[in-house]
Design an enzyme around this catalytic site. Structure first.
Site, mmCIF file in Angstrom:
data_model
loop_
_atom_site.group_PDB
_atom_site.id
_atom_site.type_symbol
_atom_site.label_atom_id
_atom_site.label_comp_id
_atom_site.label_asym_id
_atom_site.label_seq_id
_atom_site.Cartn_x
_atom_site.Cartn_y
_atom_site.Cartn_z
ATOM 1 C CD GLU A 27 -3.043 -1.247 2.104
ATOM 2 O OE1 GLU A 27 -2.747 -0.435 3.285
ATOM 3 O OE2 GLU A 27 -4.200 -1.420 1.760
ATOM 4 C CD GLU A 87 -7.150 -1.609 10.965
ATOM 5 O OE1 GLU A 87 -8.186 -1.297 10.985
ATOM 6 O OE2 GLU A 87 -6.284 -0.936 10.664
ATOM 7 C CB ILE A 89 -8.339 -9.061 3.894
ATOM 8 C CG1 ILE A 89 -8.508 -10.724 3.294
ATOM 9 C CG2 ILE A 89 -8.879 -8.173 2.770
ATOM 10 C CD1 ILE A 89 -9.874 -10.882 3.063
ATOM 11 C CE1 TYR A 90 -0.301 -8.530 0.694
ATOM 12 C CE2 TYR A 90 0.736 -10.122 2.029
ATOM 13 C CZ TYR A 90 0.806 -9.305 1.145
ATOM 14 O OH TYR A 90 1.848 -9.217 0.187
ATOM 15 N N GLY A 99 -9.264 -18.372 -4.333
ATOM 16 C CA GLY A 99 -10.244 -18.435 -3.510
ATOM 17 C C GLY A 99 -9.886 -18.394 -2.002
ATOM 18 C CE1 TYR A 135 -12.355 -6.180 1.182
ATOM 19 C CE2 TYR A 135 -11.681 -4.073 0.567
ATOM 20 C CZ TYR A 135 -11.286 -5.148 1.273
ATOM 21 O OH TYR A 135 -10.166 -5.199 1.987
HETATM 22 C C1 LIG Z 1 -7.831 -8.644 -2.080
HETATM 23 C C2 LIG Z 1 -7.397 -10.036 -1.978
HETATM 24 C C3 LIG Z 1 -7.257 -10.363 -0.521
HETATM 25 C C4 LIG Z 1 -8.125 -11.055 -2.479
HETATM 26 O O1 LIG Z 1 -7.746 -12.393 -2.319
HETATM 27 P P1 LIG Z 1 -7.862 -13.534 -3.462
HETATM 28 O O2 LIG Z 1 -7.531 -14.765 -2.735
HETATM 29 O O3 LIG Z 1 -6.833 -13.139 -4.556
HETATM 30 O O4 LIG Z 1 -9.277 -13.548 -4.021
HETATM 31 P P2 LIG Z 1 -10.384 -14.756 -4.501
HETATM 32 O O5 LIG Z 1 -9.342 -15.567 -4.932
HETATM 33 O O6 LIG Z 1 -10.900 -15.248 -3.100
HETATM 34 O O7 LIG Z 1 -11.259 -13.926 -5.367
HETATM 35 C C5 LIG Z 1 -12.578 -14.000 -4.868
HETATM 36 C C6 LIG Z 1 -13.489 -13.510 -6.300
HETATM 37 O O8 LIG Z 1 -13.280 -12.240 -6.411
HETATM 38 C C7 LIG Z 1 -12.533 -12.049 -7.543
HETATM 39 N N1 LIG Z 1 -11.488 -11.159 -7.549
HETATM 40 C C8 LIG Z 1 -10.432 -11.340 -6.521
HETATM 41 N N2 LIG Z 1 -9.481 -10.350 -7.096
HETATM 42 C C9 LIG Z 1 -10.024 -9.643 -8.024
HETATM 43 C C10 LIG Z 1 -9.626 -8.544 -8.953
HETATM 44 N N3 LIG Z 1 -8.322 -7.946 -8.582
HETATM 45 N N4 LIG Z 1 -10.394 -7.837 -9.876
HETATM 46 C C11 LIG Z 1 -11.625 -8.685 -10.227
HETATM 47 N N5 LIG Z 1 -11.982 -9.664 -9.604
HETATM 48 C C12 LIG Z 1 -11.407 -10.046 -8.481
HETATM 49 C C13 LIG Z 1 -12.214 -13.464 -8.096
HETATM 50 O O9 LIG Z 1 -12.139 -13.365 -9.669
HETATM 51 C C14 LIG Z 1 -12.925 -14.293 -7.500
HETATM 52 O O10 LIG Z 1 -14.144 -14.528 -8.186
HETATM 53 P P3 LIG Z 1 -14.713 -16.041 -8.174
HETATM 54 O O11 LIG Z 1 -15.123 -16.418 -6.720
HETATM 55 O O12 LIG Z 1 -15.733 -15.980 -9.053
HETATM 56 O O13 LIG Z 1 -13.622 -17.074 -8.544
HETATM 57 C C15 LIG Z 1 -5.876 -10.001 -2.470
HETATM 58 O O14 LIG Z 1 -5.919 -10.015 -3.990
HETATM 59 C C16 LIG Z 1 -4.931 -9.498 -1.980
HETATM 60 O O15 LIG Z 1 -4.105 -9.695 -0.753
HETATM 61 N N6 LIG Z 1 -4.761 -8.343 -2.209
HETATM 62 C C17 LIG Z 1 -3.550 -7.182 -1.669
HETATM 63 C C18 LIG Z 1 -3.814 -6.826 -0.451
HETATM 64 C C19 LIG Z 1 -5.018 -5.817 -0.555
HETATM 65 O O16 LIG Z 1 -5.146 -5.111 -1.559
HETATM 66 N N7 LIG Z 1 -5.721 -6.004 0.531
HETATM 67 C C20 LIG Z 1 -6.956 -5.363 0.824
HETATM 68 C C21 LIG Z 1 -6.641 -3.927 1.392
HETATM 69 S S1 LIG Z 1 -8.020 -2.919 1.638
#
Ligand SMILES: CC(C)(COP(=O)(O)OP(=O)(O)OC[C@H]1O[C@@H](n2cnc3c(N)ncnc32)[C@H](O)[C@@H]1OP(=O)(O)O)[C@@H](O)C(=O)NCCC(=O)NCCS
Length: 167
Positions: A27, A87, A89-90, A99, A135
């Site tokens: 971030e 607070e 998620i990562y 997933g 989200y």
């Molecule tokens: C945000 C985060 C926690 C999501 O975790 P993830 O394990 O990649 O998410 P998932 O695999 O469970 O995705 C769930 C769904 O959301 C969708 N999705 C996830 N990231 C996406 C993206 N960047 N754009 C579009 N859709 C997305 C997926 O396509 C998936 O859809 P499906 O259930 O139909 O297959 C992860 O990408 C992350 O750690 N990001 C960096 C840290 C961050 O930004 N945290 C939030 C701070 S506010």
């Protein structure tokens, strides 16, 4: 691939702390991360706990590795009663889109459901479009977009100034 989502234990603190640091770097706000590992451990697992945490763990080459976490705590709404604030998620980059983030948020929602919480809330920066999509995919609404809420904060300097007025 065997991934387990479980409640964090005190032994996980150094690993979670490393992931918190990774998220702060992601971030571009590492300079604002002032907390020490000791304080984090005390706040999460001491006598007066301030937060709860689930971790995602995976077995890699016969060793267990933490690959994600979610931190949350209870808040209170005068309109809804007990609520949860999420607070952080990562998920580490190489395990995203599998997933795991959904399972982490799912674990928090299970707790919220059991506690009859009216809300699970979280804050995301406007630049983090990717997290916003995630989200919204979970069914969350963007309160700024829909209800024009603004997030305000008193930081430590402002807190001191306001408090000093009432010494
Ligand atoms: C945000 C985060 C926690 C999501 O975790 P993830 O394990 O990649 O998410 P998932 O695999 O469970 O995705 C769930 C769904 O959301 C969708 N999705 C996830 N990231 C996406 C993206 N960047 N754009 C579009 N859709 C997305 C997926 O396509 C998936 O859809 P499906 O259930 O139909 O297959 C992860 O990408 C992350 O750690 N990001 C960096 C840290 C961050 O930004 N945290 C939030 C701070 S506010």
């Amino acid at each position: 691939m065997c991934i387990v989502i479980r409640k964090a234990e005190v032994k996980d603190c150094p690993g979670i702390f490393d992931l918190i640091t990774e998220l702060a770097i992601h971030e571009k706000h590492q300079d604002q991360m002032k907390i020490s590992l000791e304080k984090f451990r005390e706040d999460g697992f001491g006598d007066d706990t301030k937060f709860q945490c689930f971790v995602a763990e995976c077995e890699e080459n016969d060793t267990l590795r933490l690959i994600g976490y979610v931190i949350y705590f209870n808040t209170y709404s005068t309109w809804q009663g007990k609520c949860i604030h999420m607070e952080d998620i990562y998920v580490v980059p190489e395990y995203r889109s599998k997933g795991i983030g959904s399972k982490l948020i799912g674990s928090v929602c299970k707790v919220a459901d059991l506690q009859n919480c009216g809300r699970v809330q979280f804050i995301v920066r406007d630049s983090n479009k990717s997290a916003m999509k995630f989200y919204k995919h979970q069914g969350a609404i963007d309160l700024t977009e829909v209800q024009e809420w603004h997030l305000f904060r008193l930081t430590s300097d402002a807190i001191e100034k306001v408090a000093a007025k009432y010494d």
